[in-house]
Enzyme design. Structure first.
Site, PDB file in Angstrom:
ATOM      1  N   GLU A 161      20.769  27.168  25.995  1.00 42.70           N
ATOM      2  CA  GLU A 161      20.369  28.461  26.562  1.00 42.70           C
ATOM      3  C   GLU A 161      19.796  29.371  25.478  1.00 42.70           C
ATOM      4  O   GLU A 161      20.266  30.476  25.247  1.00 42.70           O
ATOM      5  CB  GLU A 161      21.547  29.129  27.272  1.00 42.70           C
ATOM      6  CG  GLU A 161      21.984  28.391  28.524  1.00 42.70           C
ATOM      7  CD  GLU A 161      22.954  29.182  29.375  1.00 42.70           C
ATOM      8  OE1 GLU A 161      23.016  28.931  30.598  1.00 42.70           O
ATOM      9  OE2 GLU A 161      23.678  30.059  28.840  1.00 42.70           O
ATOM     10  N   GLU A 269      21.833  23.202  34.376  1.00 39.33           N
ATOM     11  CA  GLU A 269      23.104  23.876  34.684  1.00 39.33           C
ATOM     12  C   GLU A 269      22.990  24.603  36.017  1.00 39.33           C
ATOM     13  O   GLU A 269      22.049  25.377  36.233  1.00 39.33           O
ATOM     14  CB  GLU A 269      23.477  24.910  33.610  1.00 39.33           C
ATOM     15  CG  GLU A 269      24.022  24.338  32.329  1.00 39.33           C
ATOM     16  CD  GLU A 269      24.648  25.417  31.454  1.00 39.33           C
ATOM     17  OE1 GLU A 269      25.149  26.421  32.007  1.00 39.33           O
ATOM     18  OE2 GLU A 269      24.629  25.253  30.220  1.00 39.33           O
ATOM     19  N   ASP A 280      44.907  30.969  39.782  1.00 43.08           N
ATOM     20  CA  ASP A 280      45.654  31.322  38.576  1.00 43.08           C
ATOM     21  C   ASP A 280      45.360  32.775  38.213  1.00 43.08           C
ATOM     22  O   ASP A 280      44.722  33.501  38.972  1.00 43.08           O
ATOM     23  CB  ASP A 280      45.288  30.380  37.411  1.00 43.08           C
ATOM     24  CG  ASP A 280      43.788  30.267  37.210  1.00 43.08           C
ATOM     25  OD1 ASP A 280      43.091  31.290  37.336  1.00 43.08           O
ATOM     26  OD2 ASP A 280      43.306  29.160  36.906  1.00 43.08           O
ATOM     27  N   ASN A 284      37.977  34.449  38.173  1.00 42.26           N
ATOM     28  CA  ASN A 284      36.885  33.525  38.481  1.00 42.26           C
ATOM     29  C   ASN A 284      35.541  34.133  38.062  1.00 42.26           C
ATOM     30  O   ASN A 284      35.244  35.281  38.397  1.00 42.26           O
ATOM     31  CB  ASN A 284      36.837  33.233  39.980  1.00 42.26           C
ATOM     32  CG  ASN A 284      38.056  32.471  40.460  1.00 42.26           C
ATOM     33  OD1 ASN A 284      38.702  31.759  39.704  1.00 42.26           O
ATOM     34  ND2 ASN A 284      38.375  32.634  41.740  1.00 42.26           N
TER      35      ASN A 284
END
Length: 451
Positions: A161, A269, A280, A284
């Protein structure tokens, strides 16, 4: 310009002919970045398919993936993963499963991405010339060492990237790129891959990688002007959360790039959430802000996104799609600097109990409509020839290649594509041109301009 229709089995002499055949090359890459694989196994992650435990590499190979993408950092003293020893472990697993390998050099001791390209600490105070020498040596020596152990990758990324200036700092990520310096570093890395390939007899294909399609065209235009031209593949990241372009616009970008540069183009990607719920305490990264209309955050929505995106890429002349990181699940014993567990568990292709959610196989085994290989050919009556047409997506006239007594231009088009094409040859400033229209079929055939 004269307009003509292509006809099958035309017998008249023609200025322009078109041959069409099912594309065999380049290969279609359907890959997965599973750089976390060893860490996940060490953390006790369990992956299941059909009720049985599965190895990550063998699971994705069985599902239909043909490439494993693996990242490598220079000296990541903050983790024992993604160093050379860990990379060897991953490549052995990938090759044992029957997968090719894309090795992704970050040229940093930590994450390099579209917002930062921080120099490895061992290179930070070197002059640009010495940084180029160090980058060459690191790339070359890594590949040669991998080859000695039978682990030479088939593809190599020179940077990850690389939107901003590579081997730099956070401050430089916000500045205009100094292309004299940037080109020196890129060309050192590319040369290292080429040299290692010649020495070992196993030349990897070279990829350059830009995050988000809106950044790719200006970047590659600047790179070309600066002399960075020796690469085989253009890799793009595409995440709707961070991109200003729609999926349709991504396809248009791929179409323009692959006609402008002598390189294959793929999405190296992408990812999509199958839920927005969290398993968890680690937040996110892909949440509601990552969703696209028509693609809900469900396993079915995830599957539809992957299938539609891949077909879009192929129909636009691209050569594949890679998923990042489909097996980075949440575990009780491990985490990141940002929290316990995973930032990506809702975008994996395994549910929160470790069972595969069907997305990998639905995506990788889908019956895609593949592009057809198209060759335009015109008799050489001058020193140069150019081709233009609506299939060139507004790129403009492209030079044709001299082959014997003819000029040719090769491309890939989706079956059923209707195109209008014109060629022009020039001699002593006099232009002559022919124009044709045709519909690309799915079976091999040769069509010629009629009378």
């Amino acid at each position: 310009m004269r307009g003509n229709r292509f006809i099958i089995a035309g017998t008249a002499a023609s200025l322009l002919s078109l041959s069409v055949a099912q594309a065999a090359e380049p290969p279609i890459y359907l890959g997965v970045d599973i750089s976390y694989a060893n860490e996940m196994d060490d953390c006790g992650a369990v992956y299941k398919s059909g009720g049985a435990s599965v190895d990550q590499f063998r699971f994705f190979k069985s599902a239909g993936a043909n490439v494993a993408r693996i990242r490598i950092w220079n000296d990541p003293d903050w983790t024992k993963y993604s160093n050379l020893a860990d990379v060897k472990r991953s490549i052995k697993r990938a090759k044992s499963a029957g997968m090719q390998v894309l090795l992704d050099f970050h040229y940093s001791d930590d994450w390099a991405d579209g917002d930062k390209q921080i120099a490895p600490k061992a290179w930070a105070k070197l002059s640009t010339q010495d940084q180029a020498k160090a980058l060459y040596a690191f790339t070359h020596d890594t590949l040669v060492e991998l080859d000695r152990e039978g682990l030479m990758p088939e593809l190599v990324q020179v940077g990850n990237e690389t939107n901003g200036e590579i081997v730099s700092s956070l401050a430089k990520a916000k500045e205009p790129i100094h292309w004299n310096r940037n080109a020196l570093l890129f060309n050192a890395g590319i040369k290292a891959v080429r040299d290692a390939g010649k020495e070992t007899g196993k030349p990897p294909r070279v990829m350059l990688h830009i995050a988000q399609p809106e950044n790719a065209e200006p970047w590659f235009a600047a790179a070309t002007k600066a002399g960075v031209t020796d690469y085989d593949i253009i890799g793009l990241s595409y995440y709707s959360k961070w991109s200003k372009r729609s999926m349709a616009q991504l396809g248009q970008t791929i179409d323009r790039l692959r006609h402008t540069y002598a390189a294959d183009v793929l999405v190296v990607e992408t990812a999509y959430p199958f839920t927005t719920e969290n398993a968890d305490t680690s937040p996110n990264l892909l949440g509601e802000d990552s969703l696209i209309a028509g693609y809900p955050a469900t396993p079915a929505g995830q599957q539809k996104y992957l299938v539609d995106l891949t077909q879009l890429v192929l129909s636009s002349g691209g050569t594949g799609v890679f998923y990042w990181e489909p097996a980075w699940v949440s575990t009780k014993s491990c985490g990141t600097r940002w929290g316990k567990g995973s930032n990506w568990e809702n975008a994996a292709v395994f549910d929160y109990k470790g069972q595969d959610n069907g997305s990998a196989e639905a995506w990788l085994k889908h019956a895609y409509v593949l592009p057809v290989e198209v060759t335009f050919k015109t008799k050489a009556t001058s020193e140069a020839a150019f081709i233009d047409g609506d299939f060139l997506a507004g790129v403009g006239p492209r030079p044709m290649t001299r082959e014997g007594d003819a000029f040719v231009y090769r491309t890939r088009l989706a079956p059923g594509t209707s195109v209008t094409v014109a060629t022009a040859t020039t001699a002593a400033g006099v232009a002559d041109a022919s124009a044709v229209t045709a519909t690309v079929g799915q079976r091999a055939s040769v069509v010629r301009v009629g009378e």
